[in-house]
Design an enzyme around this catalytic site. Structure first.
Site, PDB file in Angstrom:
ATOM      1  N   SER A 224       1.041  -1.234  -0.195  1.00 48.77           N
ATOM      2  CA  SER A 224       0.051  -0.408  -0.474  1.00 48.77           C
ATOM      3  C   SER A 224       0.944   1.312  -0.038  1.00 48.77           C
ATOM      4  O   SER A 224       0.577   2.464  -0.717  1.00 48.77           O
ATOM      5  CB  SER A 224      -0.961  -0.248   0.972  1.00 48.77           C
ATOM      6  OG  SER A 224      -0.210  -0.074   2.349  1.00 48.77           O
TER       7      SER A 224
ATOM      8  N   HIS B 121      -5.135  -3.069  -2.684  1.00 49.35           N
ATOM      9  CA  HIS B 121      -4.754  -2.695  -3.527  1.00 49.35           C
ATOM     10  C   HIS B 121      -4.947  -3.004  -5.254  1.00 49.35           C
ATOM     11  O   HIS B 121      -4.555  -2.189  -5.606  1.00 49.35           O
ATOM     12  CB  HIS B 121      -3.892  -1.554  -3.389  1.00 49.35           C
ATOM     13  CG  HIS B 121      -3.879  -1.219  -2.262  1.00 49.35           C
ATOM     14  ND1 HIS B 121      -4.317   0.374  -2.067  1.00 49.35           N
ATOM     15  CD2 HIS B 121      -3.674  -1.188  -0.983  1.00 49.35           C
ATOM     16  CE1 HIS B 121      -4.274   0.520  -0.883  1.00 49.35           C
ATOM     17  NE2 HIS B 121      -3.757  -0.855  -0.204  1.00 49.35           N
TER      18      HIS B 121
ATOM     19  N   LYS C 142     -11.618   0.637  -1.106  1.00 50.44           N
ATOM     20  CA  LYS C 142     -11.425   1.117  -2.575  1.00 50.44           C
ATOM     21  C   LYS C 142     -11.874   1.025  -3.793  1.00 50.44           C
ATOM     22  O   LYS C 142     -12.784   1.943  -3.894  1.00 50.44           O
ATOM     23  CB  LYS C 142      -9.656  -0.070  -2.438  1.00 50.44           C
ATOM     24  CG  LYS C 142      -9.103   0.490  -0.976  1.00 50.44           C
ATOM     25  CD  LYS C 142      -8.311   0.157  -0.310  1.00 50.44           C
ATOM     26  CE  LYS C 142      -7.587   0.541   1.193  1.00 50.44           C
ATOM     27  NZ  LYS C 142      -7.409  -0.387   1.727  1.00 50.44           N
TER      28      LYS C 142
END
Ligand code: PLP
Length: 408
Positions: free
Chosen positions: A193, A221, A248
């Protein structure tokens, strides 16, 4: 707010005195953190404390957090179902919206089952504590997300921290662990990250299978940003335990674990952060399912994001090397500019903000001392002009010399 009553334990308490000393220390070291209030939606253009700016620090990689179709799916479910699920899923909180989202995610991931959690943090804590105990060993990349670190520690297993992205070190740690006995887990982020680089999941998987260890991969991610996990990790390349989040690239909230029938049934019995926590709002599950459908039907968002990443890297590369920061090698939407000193990173972030660009400065303890950085994150929703504007603003920033200390 009620004012503290003089003479009450609150006024001038020992606790406050201790906390204020610590806060002062953080301020002096440029490590003090503050929130900024966003008014309105969390898109690429946003209003921070009344000031309009272009954001380059969100994890909403595809712009779906402000996509009207996702919001509409949430709104429709909200109207139908109301706000709260009212209880943990095992009691009476498991809604059809949750079940439909779990099915859609399992299908997308090419896995037998999926279990929804209220956050990635809850998923990692619940999962690692459920699967491992004090006889066991967890082999963890040193740059793993904080929730994986805390989950591994909470499990009570022996915590073996290995150098970042070092497959040989994992192999050596596996041999040691096999000598000790007990279950072994290899735990890694998929895309890290704060650095934006990618773990070699197939290599870790081969090691895990060869030594009877389980591989746990957190793809917070990568999910929605890269091709589907079913395509990236086909067949025997699939990590046994796959975790991803919905807050996300899906622009929603929550997380899930994907894996075998036995894994999910076991977590339903034993994952304490799931068993003892209220099920997420059904409307959020509906919104996440709409976002997943968009990702599947419209590959152009991922393609656009890839173009934006390439444009940013080419633009920074063209600035030459007389810069107060260094662009890390990353092919993902996370593009860190290493500045070094925390005060300098803050100064650079402030100068960009004055020019209308919001890029978060990331400091210790989130990253190792001396590696403070601007963490630029790109979105499919950025326009070319916005990316070019950020590069111009970066070129125009002025930094004080190293060692000048705190910056006004
Ligand atoms: C953001 C993140 C989490 C936490 O997920 P939340 O849903 O925000 O709690 C977990 N793991 C990784 C790698 C993350 O980046």
């Amino acid at each position: 707010m009620n004012a503290p009553v003089a003479g009450s334990p609150i006024a001038g308490s020992e606790l406050d005195a201790r906390l204020n000393r610590e806060l002062e220390r953080l301020r002096a070291a440029d490590l003090y953190r503050q929130r900024r209030v966003i008014d309105g939606s969390h898109g690429v253009r946003l209003t921070v404390a009344g000031k309009p700016c272009v954001s380059f620090c969100s994890n909403d990689y595809l712009g779906l957090a402000s996509d009207p179709r996702v919001a509409e799916a949430g709104r429709a479910a909200l109207a139908r179902v109301g706000t709260g699920s009212g209880a943990a899923a095992l009691i009476s909180g498991y809604n059809g919206e949750h079940a439909r989202l779990e099915e859609a995610l399992a299908d997308y991931c090419g896995r037998a089952r999926v279990l929804l959690f209220s956050s990635g943090w809850a998923a990692n804590l619940g999962l690692l504590r459920a699967l491992f105990g004090k006889e066991d060993t967890l082999i963890c990349d040193e740059l793993n997300h904080a929730s994986l670190i805390d989950g591994a520690r909470l499990s009570g297993a022996l915590y073996v921290r290995v150098p970042h992205a070092d497959v040989a070190a994992v192999d050596a740690a596996l041999s040691d662990a096999q000598g000790r006995g007990g279950e072994i887990g290899i735990v890694s982020d998929s895309i890290f990250s704060m650095d934006g680089d990618e773990a070699d999941v197939p290599a870790l998987n081969r090691l895990a299978r060869r030594s009877g260890a389980s591989l746990i991969v957190d793809d917070a991610h990568g999910f929605g940003v890269l091709p589907s996990p079913a395509l990236r990790y086909p067949g025997a390349d699939a990590p046994e335990v796959y975790v991803a989040t919905l807050g996300k690239s899906l622009g929603a909230s929550g997380a899930f674990v994907a894996g075998s029938e036995a894994l999910i049934e076991f977590l339903i019995q034993r994952a304490r952060t799931w068993v003892f926590s209220t099920a997420p709002p059904p409307a959020i599950a509906a919104a996440a399912r709409a976002a997943l459908a968009i990702i599947r039907a419209e590959p152009e968002h991922q393609a656009r994001l890839a173009c934006n990443i390439a444009r940013f890297r080419a633009g920074i590369g063209a600035l030459g090397d007389q810069l107060p920061f260094e662009l890390m090698a990353s092919t993902t939407p996370i593009q860190p500019l290493i500045v070094g000193d925390a005060g300098r990173a803050m100064a650079l972030s402030r100068q960009l903000f004055e020019r209308g660009y919001w890029v978060a400065a990331i400091r210790p303890p989130t990253v190792p001392a001396g590696t403070s950085r601007l963490r630029v994150t790109l979105s499919a929703a950025h326009t070319e002009a916005q990316i070019d504007g950020l590069i111009e603003a970066l070129a125009a920033c002025r930094l004080p010399a190293i060692g000048a200390g705190a910056v006004a």
